[in-house]
Design a protein around this motif. Structure first.
Motif, PDB file in Angstrom:
ATOM      1  N   CYS A   9       0.850  -1.187   0.000  1.00  0.00           N
ATOM      2  CA  CYS A   9       0.000   0.000   0.000  1.00  0.00           C
ATOM      3  C   CYS A   9       0.887   1.238   0.000  1.00  0.00           C
ATOM      4  CB  CYS A   9      -0.896  -0.003   1.239  1.00  0.00           C
ATOM      5  SG  CYS A   9      -1.913   1.487   1.405  1.00  0.00           S
ATOM      6  N   THR A  10       0.683   2.130  -0.952  1.00  0.00           N
ATOM      7  CA  THR A  10       1.430   3.383  -0.953  1.00  0.00           C
ATOM      8  C   THR A  10       0.627   4.457  -0.226  1.00  0.00           C
ATOM      9  OG1 THR A  10       0.554   3.839  -3.168  1.00  0.00           O
ATOM     10  CG2 THR A  10       2.795   2.979  -3.035  1.00  0.00           C
ATOM     11  N   CYS A  11       1.358   5.327   0.471  1.00  0.00           N
ATOM     12  CA  CYS A  11       0.754   6.425   1.234  1.00  0.00           C
ATOM     13  C   CYS A  11       1.408   7.736   0.818  1.00  0.00           C
ATOM     14  CB  CYS A  11       0.964   6.209   2.727  1.00  0.00           C
ATOM     15  SG  CYS A  11       0.159   4.736   3.370  1.00  0.00           S
ATOM     16  N   PRO A  12       0.677   8.847   0.911  1.00  0.00           N
ATOM     17  CA  PRO A  12       1.211  10.122   0.438  1.00  0.00           C
ATOM     18  C   PRO A  12       2.269  10.741   1.340  1.00  0.00           C
ATOM     19  CG  PRO A  12      -0.937  10.464   1.415  1.00  0.00           C
ATOM     20  CD  PRO A  12      -0.702   8.971   1.381  1.00  0.00           C
ATOM     21  N   ASP A  13       2.311  10.323   2.621  1.00  0.00           N
ATOM     22  CA  ASP A  13       3.250  10.935   3.550  1.00  0.00           C
ATOM     23  C   ASP A  13       3.540   9.985   4.702  1.00  0.00           C
ATOM     24  OD1 ASP A  13       1.219  11.379   5.718  1.00  0.00           O
ATOM     25  OD2 ASP A  13       0.378  12.704   4.187  1.00  0.00           O
ATOM     26  N   ARG A  14       4.562  10.341   5.479  1.00  0.00           N
ATOM     27  CA  ARG A  14       5.007   9.491   6.587  1.00  0.00           C
ATOM     28  C   ARG A  14       3.941   9.354   7.667  1.00  0.00           C
ATOM     29  NH1 ARG A  14      10.615   8.668   9.107  1.00  0.00           N
ATOM     30  NH2 ARG A  14      10.074   7.815  11.132  1.00  0.00           N
ATOM     31  N   ASN A  15       3.245  10.434   7.981  1.00  0.00           N
ATOM     32  CA  ASN A  15       2.232  10.374   9.037  1.00  0.00           C
ATOM     33  C   ASN A  15       1.126   9.380   8.707  1.00  0.00           C
ATOM     34  OD1 ASN A  15       3.574  12.224  10.630  1.00  0.00           O
ATOM     35  ND2 ASN A  15       2.379  13.965   9.932  1.00  0.00           N
ATOM     36  N   THR A  16       0.639   9.428   7.477  1.00  0.00           N
ATOM     37  CA  THR A  16      -0.396   8.478   7.055  1.00  0.00           C
ATOM     38  C   THR A  16       0.139   7.057   7.118  1.00  0.00           C
ATOM     39  OG1 THR A  16      -1.431  10.120   5.605  1.00  0.00           O
ATOM     40  CG2 THR A  16      -1.951   7.815   5.177  1.00  0.00           C
ATOM     41  N   CYS A  32       3.849  -7.436  11.138  1.00  0.00           N
ATOM     42  CA  CYS A  32       4.885  -6.431  10.914  1.00  0.00           C
ATOM     43  C   CYS A  32       4.501  -5.597   9.705  1.00  0.00           C
ATOM     44  CB  CYS A  32       6.218  -7.141  10.661  1.00  0.00           C
ATOM     45  SG  CYS A  32       7.586  -6.058  10.225  1.00  0.00           S
ATOM     46  N   VAL A  33       4.830  -4.315   9.759  1.00  0.00           N
ATOM     47  CA  VAL A  33       4.659  -3.436   8.609  1.00  0.00           C
ATOM     48  C   VAL A  33       5.958  -2.655   8.425  1.00  0.00           C
ATOM     49  CG1 VAL A  33       3.357  -1.553   7.554  1.00  0.00           C
ATOM     50  CG2 VAL A  33       2.176  -3.182   9.057  1.00  0.00           C
ATOM     51  N   ASN A  34       6.558  -2.804   7.265  1.00  0.00           N
ATOM     52  CA  ASN A  34       7.733  -2.000   6.921  1.00  0.00           C
ATOM     53  C   ASN A  34       7.254  -0.763   6.184  1.00  0.00           C
ATOM     54  OD1 ASN A  34       8.832  -5.107   6.084  1.00  0.00           O
ATOM     55  ND2 ASN A  34       9.909  -4.000   7.668  1.00  0.00           N
ATOM     56  N   ILE A  35       7.910   0.366   6.439  1.00  0.00           N
ATOM     57  CA  ILE A  35       7.613   1.607   5.730  1.00  0.00           C
ATOM     58  C   ILE A  35       8.860   2.003   4.960  1.00  0.00           C
ATOM     59  CG2 ILE A  35       6.963   4.034   5.944  1.00  0.00           C
ATOM     60  CD1 ILE A  35       5.607   3.278   8.628  1.00  0.00           C
ATOM     61  N   LEU A  36       8.740   2.022   3.655  1.00  0.00           N
ATOM     62  CA  LEU A  36       9.844   2.450   2.798  1.00  0.00           C
ATOM     63  C   LEU A  36       9.560   3.874   2.340  1.00  0.00           C
ATOM     64  CD1 LEU A  36      10.336  -0.722   0.577  1.00  0.00           C
ATOM     65  CD2 LEU A  36      11.493  -0.117   2.696  1.00  0.00           C
ATOM     66  N   PRO A  37      10.365   4.846   2.773  1.00  0.00           N
ATOM     67  CA  PRO A  37      10.127   6.244   2.390  1.00  0.00           C
ATOM     68  C   PRO A  37      10.667   6.547   0.998  1.00  0.00           C
ATOM     69  CG  PRO A  37      12.024   6.115   3.818  1.00  0.00           C
ATOM     70  CD  PRO A  37      11.476   4.703   3.704  1.00  0.00           C
ATOM     71  N   ASN A  38      10.214   7.658   0.473  1.00  0.00           N
ATOM     72  CA  ASN A  38      10.740   8.221  -0.768  1.00  0.00           C
ATOM     73  C   ASN A  38      10.663   7.285  -1.968  1.00  0.00           C
ATOM     74  OD1 ASN A  38      11.404  10.519   0.761  1.00  0.00           O
ATOM     75  ND2 ASN A  38      13.321   9.555   1.361  1.00  0.00           N
ATOM     76  N   VAL A  39       9.518   6.632  -2.119  1.00  0.00           N
ATOM     77  CA  VAL A  39       9.277   5.806  -3.292  1.00  0.00           C
ATOM     78  C   VAL A  39       8.687   6.731  -4.365  1.00  0.00           C
ATOM     79  CG1 VAL A  39       7.897   3.896  -4.208  1.00  0.00           C
ATOM     80  CG2 VAL A  39       8.865   3.749  -1.908  1.00  0.00           C
ATOM     81  N   HIS A  76      -8.684   5.010   6.689  1.00  0.00           N
ATOM     82  CA  HIS A  76      -7.697   5.983   7.160  1.00  0.00           C
ATOM     83  C   HIS A  76      -6.795   6.522   6.054  1.00  0.00           C
ATOM     84  CE1 HIS A  76      -8.775   5.286  11.325  1.00  0.00           C
ATOM     85  NE2 HIS A  76      -8.895   4.014  10.992  1.00  0.00           N
ATOM     86  N   HIS A  77      -7.093   6.199   4.832  1.00  0.00           N
ATOM     87  CA  HIS A  77      -6.245   6.605   3.705  1.00  0.00           C
ATOM     88  C   HIS A  77      -6.887   7.776   2.967  1.00  0.00           C
ATOM     89  CE1 HIS A  77      -3.504   6.270   0.353  1.00  0.00           C
ATOM     90  NE2 HIS A  77      -2.884   5.268   0.963  1.00  0.00           N
TER      91      HIS A  77
END
Length: 107
Positions: A9-16, A32-39, A76-77
């Motif tokens: 799932c892609t999100c528009p920002d880190r907070n979301t 577990c959920v990994n968050i990869l920034p700056n995609v 929440h998206h």
């Protein structure tokens, strides 16, 4: 035993991204959920090619939890049409797969 899945799932920002990740893990829907920034995403929308910098969630869970995961993300998206794509885990370290499948039972 239920099938382990990875949901993207892609999100528009880190907070979301963090909010959704924490809701899924706190709610025992994901191990577990990994968050990869700056995609950087380049996509077609309304007949135009668009681009956006996003954060990618890599959600490890079981198929048993998929519908609830989808509901949390949609609730929440901010996107009109969020990316929610689940793929089955065909192979993996058995102990890790067992851990993924056991996390929903812990709450």
């Amino acid at each position: 035993m239920t099938q382990a899945i990875v949901t993207l799932c892609t999100c528009p920002d880190r907070n979301t991204a963090e909010k959704i990740a924490r809701l899924l893990v706190d709610g025992a829907l994901a191990a577990c959920v990994n968050i990869l920034p700056n995609v950087m995403s380049i996509y077609s929308w309304d007949g135009k090619v668009e681009s956006a910098e996003e954060h990618l969630l890599i959600i490890k869970s079981s198929t048993q939890n998929y519908q609830d995961i989808e509901t949390v993300i949609i609730s929440h998206h901010p996107y009109e049409l969020p990316e929610i794509i689940a793929v089955p885990v065909e192979l993996g370290l058995p102990e890790y797969i067992n851990w993924i499948n056991s996390c929903h039972a812990s709450k």
